[in-house]
Design a protein around this motif. Structure first.
Motif, PDB file in Angstrom:
ATOM      1  N   ASP A  56       0.854  -1.184   0.000  1.00 57.22           N
ATOM      2  CA  ASP A  56       0.000   0.000   0.000  1.00 57.22           C
ATOM      3  C   ASP A  56       0.895   1.240   0.000  1.00 57.22           C
ATOM      4  O   ASP A  56       1.771   1.400   0.829  1.00 57.22           O
ATOM      5  CB  ASP A  56      -0.905  -0.033   1.233  1.00 57.22           C
ATOM      6  CG  ASP A  56      -1.882   1.131   1.280  1.00 57.22           C
ATOM      7  OD1 ASP A  56      -1.953   1.893   0.313  1.00 57.22           O
ATOM      8  OD2 ASP A  56      -2.574   1.247   2.296  1.00 57.22           O
ATOM      9  N   SER A  57       0.678   2.132  -0.962  1.00 55.99           N
ATOM     10  CA  SER A  57       1.525   3.321  -1.083  1.00 55.99           C
ATOM     11  C   SER A  57       1.394   4.231   0.138  1.00 55.99           C
ATOM     12  O   SER A  57       2.349   4.905   0.513  1.00 55.99           O
ATOM     13  CB  SER A  57       1.205   4.088  -2.353  1.00 55.99           C
ATOM     14  OG  SER A  57      -0.120   4.583  -2.315  1.00 55.99           O
ATOM     15  N   ASP A  58       0.216   4.239   0.767  1.00 57.37           N
ATOM     16  CA  ASP A  58       0.028   5.049   1.968  1.00 57.37           C
ATOM     17  C   ASP A  58       0.892   4.513   3.108  1.00 57.37           C
ATOM     18  O   ASP A  58       1.558   5.266   3.808  1.00 57.37           O
ATOM     19  CB  ASP A  58      -1.454   5.079   2.375  1.00 57.37           C
ATOM     20  CG  ASP A  58      -1.715   6.055   3.505  1.00 57.37           C
ATOM     21  OD1 ASP A  58      -1.161   7.171   3.464  1.00 57.37           O
ATOM     22  OD2 ASP A  58      -2.453   5.683   4.437  1.00 57.37           O
ATOM     23  N   LEU A  59       0.902   3.194   3.273  1.00 57.06           N
ATOM     24  CA  LEU A  59       1.736   2.571   4.298  1.00 57.06           C
ATOM     25  C   LEU A  59       3.205   2.814   3.999  1.00 57.06           C
ATOM     26  O   LEU A  59       3.996   3.115   4.891  1.00 57.06           O
ATOM     27  CB  LEU A  59       1.447   1.073   4.391  1.00 57.06           C
ATOM     28  CG  LEU A  59       2.305   0.293   5.384  1.00 57.06           C
ATOM     29  CD1 LEU A  59       2.127   0.832   6.805  1.00 57.06           C
ATOM     30  CD2 LEU A  59       1.982  -1.179   5.317  1.00 57.06           C
ATOM     31  N   GLN A 108       4.088   6.286   4.959  1.00 56.85           N
ATOM     32  CA  GLN A 108       4.117   6.407   6.417  1.00 56.85           C
ATOM     33  C   GLN A 108       5.406   5.816   6.985  1.00 56.85           C
ATOM     34  O   GLN A 108       6.027   6.404   7.879  1.00 56.85           O
ATOM     35  CB  GLN A 108       2.908   5.712   7.040  1.00 56.85           C
ATOM     36  CG  GLN A 108       1.600   6.428   6.820  1.00 56.85           C
ATOM     37  CD  GLN A 108       0.420   5.643   7.357  1.00 56.85           C
ATOM     38  OE1 GLN A 108       0.572   4.585   7.944  1.00 56.85           O
ATOM     39  NE2 GLN A 108      -0.775   6.169   7.136  1.00 56.85           N
ATOM     40  N   MET A 109       5.794   4.669   6.461  1.00 54.81           N
ATOM     41  CA  MET A 109       7.035   4.044   6.920  1.00 54.81           C
ATOM     42  C   MET A 109       8.245   4.914   6.573  1.00 54.81           C
ATOM     43  O   MET A 109       9.163   5.054   7.378  1.00 54.81           O
ATOM     44  CB  MET A 109       7.184   2.650   6.288  1.00 54.81           C
ATOM     45  CG  MET A 109       6.165   1.642   6.777  1.00 54.81           C
ATOM     46  SD  MET A 109       6.264   1.334   8.537  1.00 54.81           S
ATOM     47  CE  MET A 109       7.756   0.383   8.624  1.00 54.81           C
ATOM     48  N   GLU A 110       8.244   5.472   5.397  1.00 55.73           N
ATOM     49  CA  GLU A 110       9.348   6.346   4.998  1.00 55.73           C
ATOM     50  C   GLU A 110       9.417   7.567   5.906  1.00 55.73           C
ATOM     51  O   GLU A 110      10.502   7.990   6.316  1.00 55.73           O
ATOM     52  CB  GLU A 110       9.174   6.771   3.543  1.00 55.73           C
ATOM     53  CG  GLU A 110      10.357   7.544   2.989  1.00 55.73           C
ATOM     54  CD  GLU A 110      10.215   7.842   1.510  1.00 55.73           C
ATOM     55  OE1 GLU A 110      10.668   8.929   1.116  1.00 55.73           O
ATOM     56  OE2 GLU A 110       9.652   7.014   0.775  1.00 55.73           O
ATOM     57  N   SER A 111       8.283   8.128   6.230  1.00 52.95           N
ATOM     58  CA  SER A 111       8.226   9.267   7.139  1.00 52.95           C
ATOM     59  C   SER A 111       8.748   8.895   8.526  1.00 52.95           C
ATOM     60  O   SER A 111       9.489   9.650   9.157  1.00 52.95           O
ATOM     61  CB  SER A 111       6.787   9.779   7.233  1.00 52.95           C
ATOM     62  OG  SER A 111       6.679  10.786   8.187  1.00 52.95           O
ATOM     63  N   TRP A 112       8.372   7.707   8.983  1.00 56.37           N
ATOM     64  CA  TRP A 112       8.818   7.230  10.294  1.00 56.37           C
ATOM     65  C   TRP A 112      10.333   7.044  10.308  1.00 56.37           C
ATOM     66  O   TRP A 112      11.008   7.457  11.243  1.00 56.37           O
ATOM     67  CB  TRP A 112       8.101   5.925  10.630  1.00 56.37           C
ATOM     68  CG  TRP A 112       8.545   5.324  11.928  1.00 56.37           C
ATOM     69  CD1 TRP A 112       8.268   5.768  13.185  1.00 56.37           C
ATOM     70  CD2 TRP A 112       9.362   4.170  12.090  1.00 56.37           C
ATOM     71  NE1 TRP A 112       8.850   4.952  14.109  1.00 56.37           N
ATOM     72  CE2 TRP A 112       9.531   3.962  13.462  1.00 56.37           C
ATOM     73  CE3 TRP A 112       9.952   3.274  11.198  1.00 56.37           C
ATOM     74  CZ2 TRP A 112      10.280   2.905  13.971  1.00 56.37           C
ATOM     75  CZ3 TRP A 112      10.691   2.229  11.703  1.00 56.37           C
ATOM     76  CH2 TRP A 112      10.848   2.052  13.074  1.00 56.37           C
ATOM     77  N   VAL A 113      10.877   6.431   9.268  1.00 57.26           N
ATOM     78  CA  VAL A 113      12.321   6.219   9.175  1.00 57.26           C
ATOM     79  C   VAL A 113      13.057   7.556   9.172  1.00 57.26           C
ATOM     80  O   VAL A 113      14.089   7.716   9.830  1.00 57.26           O
ATOM     81  CB  VAL A 113      12.679   5.394   7.917  1.00 57.26           C
ATOM     82  CG1 VAL A 113      14.166   5.425   7.626  1.00 57.26           C
ATOM     83  CG2 VAL A 113      12.198   3.966   8.079  1.00 57.26           C
ATOM     84  N   ASN A 114      12.532   8.534   8.460  1.00 58.60           N
ATOM     85  CA  ASN A 114      13.165   9.856   8.426  1.00 58.60           C
ATOM     86  C   ASN A 114      13.124  10.528   9.787  1.00 58.60           C
ATOM     87  O   ASN A 114      14.076  11.198  10.180  1.00 58.60           O
ATOM     88  CB  ASN A 114      12.497  10.745   7.376  1.00 58.60           C
ATOM     89  CG  ASN A 114      12.798  10.298   5.970  1.00 58.60           C
ATOM     90  OD1 ASN A 114      13.807   9.650   5.719  1.00 58.60           O
ATOM     91  ND2 ASN A 114      11.908  10.623   5.031  1.00 58.60           N
ATOM     92  N   SER A 115      12.040  10.338  10.528  1.00 61.29           N
ATOM     93  CA  SER A 115      11.931  10.984  11.842  1.00 61.29           C
ATOM     94  C   SER A 115      12.860  10.344  12.866  1.00 61.29           C
ATOM     95  O   SER A 115      13.449  11.037  13.687  1.00 61.29           O
ATOM     96  CB  SER A 115      10.489  10.975  12.347  1.00 61.29           C
ATOM     97  OG  SER A 115      10.075   9.661  12.656  1.00 61.29           O
ATOM     98  N   ILE A 116      13.016   9.019  12.831  1.00 62.41           N
ATOM     99  CA  ILE A 116      13.934   8.399  13.787  1.00 62.41           C
ATOM    100  C   ILE A 116      15.382   8.537  13.346  1.00 62.41           C
ATOM    101  O   ILE A 116      16.293   8.390  14.148  1.00 62.41           O
ATOM    102  CB  ILE A 116      13.592   6.920  14.063  1.00 62.41           C
ATOM    103  CG1 ILE A 116      13.777   6.081  12.825  1.00 62.41           C
ATOM    104  CG2 ILE A 116      12.234   6.769  14.671  1.00 62.41           C
ATOM    105  CD1 ILE A 116      13.772   4.605  13.090  1.00 62.41           C
ATOM    106  N   GLY A 117      15.601   8.839  12.093  1.00 64.33           N
ATOM    107  CA  GLY A 117      16.960   9.055  11.613  1.00 64.33           C
ATOM    108  C   GLY A 117      17.622  10.213  12.330  1.00 64.33           C
ATOM    109  O   GLY A 117      18.830  10.206  12.550  1.00 64.33           O
TER     110      GLY A 117
END
Length: 94
Positions: free
Chosen positions: A3-6, A9-18
């Motif tokens: 799912d492109s939305d998921l 979201q995962m990409e956003s999460w990875v960027n935030s914890i980076g």
């Protein structure tokens, strides 16, 4: 198919914890030392609750009173990690 939305979201999460994952050694040491201090306190209390007797120990401290926490690894190197446990003079008892 993912799912492109998921995926976004995962990409956003990875960027935030980076931002958090790129801590300096000093920052890592500060965080891990705080955890080691808490762990040492819990270990000390558990040791006192289960094995402590009020007695005069002289120079030889009780096992529960020989718990340390240090802001380095087991080799003594400062790499951002921290350790806690019994002093080497008493660890053999534990």
């Amino acid at each position: 198919m993912v799912d492109s939305d998921l995926s976004s979201q995962m990409e956003s999460w990875v960027n935030s914890i980076g931002k958090v994952a790129n801590l300096s050694v000093d920052e890592q040491t500060k965080i891990n030392k705080a955890g080691a201090d808490v762990g040492a306190k819990v270990l000390q209390q558990a040791t006192k609750d289960k094995h402590y007797r009020k007695r005069k120990t002289g120079k030889d401290v009780h096992l529960a009173d020989s718990i340390l926490s240090e802001a380095n690894n087991v080799n003594g190197n400062k790499d951002g990690s921290s350790i806690y446990g019994f002093d080497t003079k008493k660890a053999y008892i534990a």
